[in-house]
Design a protein around this motif. Structure first.
Motif, PDB file in Angstrom:
ATOM      1  N   SER A  74     -13.579  -4.201   2.992  1.00 18.52           N
ATOM      2  CA  SER A  74     -12.180  -3.824   3.198  1.00 18.52           C
ATOM      3  C   SER A  74     -11.528  -3.479   1.872  1.00 18.52           C
ATOM      4  O   SER A  74     -11.977  -3.916   0.800  1.00 18.52           O
ATOM      5  N   LEU A  75     -10.454  -2.714   1.941  1.00 20.77           N
ATOM      6  CA  LEU A  75      -9.775  -2.260   0.725  1.00 20.77           C
ATOM      7  C   LEU A  75      -8.881  -3.361   0.166  1.00 20.77           C
ATOM      8  O   LEU A  75      -8.087  -3.958   0.893  1.00 20.77           O
ATOM      9  N   ASN A  76      -9.010  -3.610  -1.128  1.00 18.91           N
ATOM     10  CA  ASN A  76      -8.061  -4.481  -1.812  1.00 18.91           C
ATOM     11  C   ASN A  76      -6.971  -3.637  -2.451  1.00 18.91           C
ATOM     12  O   ASN A  76      -5.789  -3.881  -2.260  1.00 18.91           O
ATOM     13  N   GLN A  77      -7.384  -2.579  -3.194  1.00 20.87           N
ATOM     14  CA  GLN A  77      -6.423  -1.653  -3.756  1.00 20.87           C
ATOM     15  C   GLN A  77      -7.127  -0.401  -4.246  1.00 20.87           C
ATOM     16  O   GLN A  77      -8.344  -0.381  -4.442  1.00 20.87           O
ATOM     17  N   VAL A  78      -6.344   0.668  -4.413  1.00 18.50           N
ATOM     18  CA  VAL A  78      -6.876   1.927  -4.910  1.00 18.50           C
ATOM     19  C   VAL A  78      -5.804   2.605  -5.752  1.00 18.50           C
ATOM     20  O   VAL A  78      -4.615   2.521  -5.450  1.00 18.50           O
ATOM     21  N   LEU A  79      -6.230   3.244  -6.832  1.00 19.88           N
ATOM     22  CA  LEU A  79      -5.365   4.047  -7.689  1.00 19.88           C
ATOM     23  C   LEU A  79      -5.858   5.485  -7.624  1.00 19.88           C
ATOM     24  O   LEU A  79      -7.018   5.765  -7.950  1.00 19.88           O
ATOM     25  N   ILE A  80      -4.964   6.414  -7.211  1.00 23.85           N
ATOM     26  CA  ILE A  80      -5.353   7.816  -7.034  1.00 23.85           C
ATOM     27  C   ILE A  80      -4.417   8.691  -7.867  1.00 23.85           C
ATOM     28  O   ILE A  80      -3.261   8.915  -7.480  1.00 23.85           O
ATOM     29  N   PRO A  81      -4.855   9.207  -9.020  1.00 24.81           N
ATOM     30  CA  PRO A  81      -4.000  10.115  -9.805  1.00 24.81           C
ATOM     31  C   PRO A  81      -3.753  11.414  -9.047  1.00 24.81           C
ATOM     32  O   PRO A  81      -4.666  11.977  -8.438  1.00 24.81           O
ATOM     33  N   VAL A  82      -2.495  11.895  -9.072  1.00 24.55           N
ATOM     34  CA  VAL A  82      -2.167  13.178  -8.459  1.00 24.55           C
ATOM     35  C   VAL A  82      -1.622  14.163  -9.492  1.00 24.55           C
ATOM     36  O   VAL A  82      -1.354  15.326  -9.163  1.00 24.55           O
ATOM     37  N   SER A  83      -1.441  13.723 -10.721  1.00 24.66           N
ATOM     38  CA  SER A  83      -1.051  14.587 -11.832  1.00 24.66           C
ATOM     39  C   SER A  83      -1.423  13.842 -13.110  1.00 24.66           C
ATOM     40  O   SER A  83      -2.024  12.771 -13.058  1.00 24.66           O
ATOM     41  N   GLU A  84      -1.060  14.417 -14.247  1.00 21.41           N
ATOM     42  CA  GLU A  84      -1.328  13.731 -15.502  1.00 21.41           C
ATOM     43  C   GLU A  84      -0.385  12.551 -15.718  1.00 21.41           C
ATOM     44  O   GLU A  84      -0.620  11.716 -16.588  1.00 21.41           O
ATOM     45  N   ASP A  85       0.677  12.476 -14.934  1.00 19.81           N
ATOM     46  CA  ASP A  85       1.706  11.471 -15.174  1.00 19.81           C
ATOM     47  C   ASP A  85       1.878  10.444 -14.070  1.00 19.81           C
ATOM     48  O   ASP A  85       2.458   9.391 -14.298  1.00 19.81           O
ATOM     49  N   ILE A  86       1.409  10.731 -12.878  1.00 18.04           N
ATOM     50  CA  ILE A  86       1.727   9.850 -11.750  1.00 18.04           C
ATOM     51  C   ILE A  86       0.476   9.595 -10.913  1.00 18.04           C
ATOM     52  O   ILE A  86      -0.405  10.448 -10.810  1.00 18.04           O
ATOM     53  N   LEU A  88      -0.971   7.355  -7.167  1.00 20.48           N
ATOM     54  CA  LEU A  88      -0.656   6.639  -5.948  1.00 20.48           C
ATOM     55  C   LEU A  88      -1.380   5.302  -5.969  1.00 20.48           C
ATOM     56  O   LEU A  88      -2.540   5.222  -6.372  1.00 20.48           O
ATOM     57  N   HIS A  89      -0.715   4.274  -5.517  1.00 24.91           N
ATOM     58  CA  HIS A  89      -1.284   2.935  -5.521  1.00 24.91           C
ATOM     59  C   HIS A  89      -1.130   2.324  -4.141  1.00 24.91           C
ATOM     60  O   HIS A  89      -0.014   2.134  -3.659  1.00 24.91           O
ATOM     61  N   VAL A  90      -2.236   2.049  -3.464  1.00 26.97           N
ATOM     62  CA  VAL A  90      -2.249   1.322  -2.202  1.00 26.97           C
ATOM     63  C   VAL A  90      -2.919  -0.020  -2.466  1.00 26.97           C
ATOM     64  O   VAL A  90      -4.010  -0.063  -3.033  1.00 26.97           O
ATOM     65  N   TYR A  91      -2.260  -1.093  -2.048  1.00 29.12           N
ATOM     66  CA  TYR A  91      -2.794  -2.424  -2.356  1.00 29.12           C
ATOM     67  C   TYR A  91      -2.445  -3.404  -1.253  1.00 29.12           C
ATOM     68  O   TYR A  91      -1.530  -3.196  -0.452  1.00 29.12           O
ATOM     69  N   LYS A  92      -3.220  -4.480  -1.215  1.00 32.66           N
ATOM     70  CA  LYS A  92      -2.990  -5.557  -0.255  1.00 32.66           C
ATOM     71  C   LYS A  92      -2.158  -6.633  -0.935  1.00 32.66           C
ATOM     72  O   LYS A  92      -2.535  -7.149  -1.994  1.00 32.66           O
ATOM     73  N   ASP A  93      -1.011  -6.976  -0.349  1.00 37.25           N
ATOM     74  CA  ASP A  93      -0.142  -7.962  -0.986  1.00 37.25           C
ATOM     75  C   ASP A  93      -0.557  -9.381  -0.615  1.00 37.25           C
ATOM     76  O   ASP A  93      -1.577  -9.612   0.051  1.00 37.25           O
ATOM     77  N   SER A  94       0.245 -10.354  -1.036  1.00 35.02           N
ATOM     78  CA  SER A  94      -0.103 -11.763  -0.836  1.00 35.02           C
ATOM     79  C   SER A  94      -0.092 -12.160   0.635  1.00 35.02           C
ATOM     80  O   SER A  94      -0.632 -13.205   1.002  1.00 35.02           O
ATOM     81  N   ASN A  95       0.525 -11.322   1.495  1.00 31.15           N
ATOM     82  CA  ASN A  95       0.528 -11.581   2.934  1.00 31.15           C
ATOM     83  C   ASN A  95      -0.544 -10.779   3.660  1.00 31.15           C
ATOM     84  O   ASN A  95      -0.506 -10.656   4.889  1.00 31.15           O
ATOM     85  N   ASN A  96      -1.473 -10.192   2.877  1.00 31.27           N
ATOM     86  CA  ASN A  96      -2.550  -9.363   3.423  1.00 31.27           C
ATOM     87  C   ASN A  96      -2.021  -8.139   4.166  1.00 31.27           C
ATOM     88  O   ASN A  96      -2.655  -7.639   5.098  1.00 31.27           O
TER      89      ASN A  96
END
Length: 396
Positions: A74-86, A88-96
């Motif tokens: 299962s996914l814990n988190q992912v970092l996906i660059p969409v430009s040189e500056d920004i 996207l971050h999807v993550y699982k918080d403390s409440n899952n």
């Protein structure tokens, strides 16, 4: 598949380290199919604001991203660059529960000046000295409309470069920004200098020659409903926001025209952008026309179009809050503000105070180039990998 160590601070103030995969975004993958792959509800996406949904459509194939999964896959988190500056971050918080946010890319940037004596060829010697395979191509593009013939360079001639390079995790991020260059052929120097004020190149006398890219307005619009923002902290929402294009509010069905000559590189549906046409204009420039109701008759992927060609109709397809044209402009794969090109006047040469400032800066750079060429212990530039084979890299 490569591994790195990722350390990042999530907004619920929990600091941790994790084993992360460094991967290339698969062709044909969208943000929604990515969520499906890891059994994450698409509600995460559909609850986003319009700008964030559009950012999800900026993900491009083969872009490096960083994925941390649990032992059960299962996914814990992912970092996906969409430009040189920004990114996207999807993550699982403390409440899952899964959360989405946009984060700045904390890159470093270094400016380097280097003199390279020709021993074999321009491309070989630049890559050997700098470790960068792209600098030679950028250099040659600056002189493509001039009398400079790189094939006439002899052993013992010099190339001198001043350039800036962003880096992230020890790798080059984006294209190098070549701000000054000298090519010596049979002992005669030829110069190019970037004027930061108008982003154009001139010779040492302030005479301009850069091929101008003037894009016409692609639609008759009522107002600009959303401007280009590369990376901006919102003081009320307490988060980073970005909008990698300009939105023109216009009635459904209004004609959309090609902003410049080019070739249709993509025609079809692109995530939250809905019906999209992407035109490649050459020399690193592309335009994207999103949310179209439909395409004009005769438009085909691979076909060429002239500036002002009718290509489609304003619509509300994809995830859009109302009929409008989203215009994206890209230079060497990086989103830039379309209005800086559409509204920029043509400048053939510098004059007045601008020219005096430019010539003073140019004189200093030429002196630096001459010093580097005469110095037997020439500066060795820092080298950045474009394909990482490193491990145990800390991201803070």
């Amino acid at each position: 598949m490569k591994k790195i160590i990722l350390s990042t601070i999530i907004f619920f103030n929990f600091l941790y380290s994790a084993q992360v995969e460094e991967l290339n975004w698969p062709r044909g993958e969208s943000f929604l199919t990515f969520l499906d792959k890891y059994k994450i509800s698409q509600k995460l996406y559909f609850d986003l604001e319009k700008e964030d949904k559009e950012l999800c459509s900026e993900i491009t194939a083969d872009r490096t991203y960083y994925l941390y999964t649990e032992d059960d896959g299962s996914l814990n988190q992912v970092l996906i660059p969409v430009s040189e500056d920004i990114q996207l971050h999807v993550y699982k918080d403390s409440n899952n529960e899964y959360k989405f946010q946009t984060l700045p890319i904390n890159y470093t940037e270094q400016t380097q000046t280097v003199a390279i004596q020709i021993t074999e060829s321009v491309s070989h010697d630049i890559q050997k000295a700098t470790g960068d395979v792209t600098l030679a191509a950028v250099l040659k593009s600056l002189f493509q409309d001039s009398d400079v013939n790189f094939r006439k360079m002899q052993k013992g001639d010099f190339i001198a470069l001043k350039y800036s390079q962003k880096s992230y995790l020890g790798k080059a991020l984006g294209m190098p920004d070549l701000t000054a260059a000298m090519v010596q052929i049979s002992g005669k120097p030829f110069y190019r200098f970037k004027n930061e004020k108008d982003d154009k190149y001139y010779d040492e006398k302030g005479v301009g020659f850069t091929k101008s890219y003037f894009f016409q307005m692609p639609v008759t619009y009522q107002r600009i409903s959303s401007v280009f923002t590369n990376k901006r902290w919102h003081p009320v929402l307490k988060r980073f926001r970005a909008h990698l294009g300009t939105d023109f509010a216009a009635p459904t069905g209004r004609n959309i025209y090609a902003a410049a000559d080019g070739r249709i590189e993509f025609l079809g549906v692109k995530g939250g952008y809905g019906n999209v046409i992407i035109i490649n204009h050459g020399n690193g420039y592309k335009t994207l026309y999103a949310h179209q109701k439909g395409f004009a008759k005769g438009m085909r992927q691979g076909s060429t179009v002239k500036k002002g060609t009718h290509i489609g109709y304003v619509g509300n397809t994809g995830l859009s809050s109302g009929p409008h044209l989203h215009l994206g402009l890209y230079r060497n794969g990086n989103a830039i503000d379309p209005m800086t090109v559409i509204t920029k006047p043509k400048i053939d040469g510098l004059d007045g105070k601008d020219k005096a400032t430019f010539l003073a800066n140019t004189k200093n750079i030429i002196q630096k180039f001459d010093s580097e060429m005469q110095n037997e212990n020439r500066t060795t530039p820092n080298k950045f990998e474009r394909i990482s084979d490193r491990s145990d890299i800390n991201i803070l």
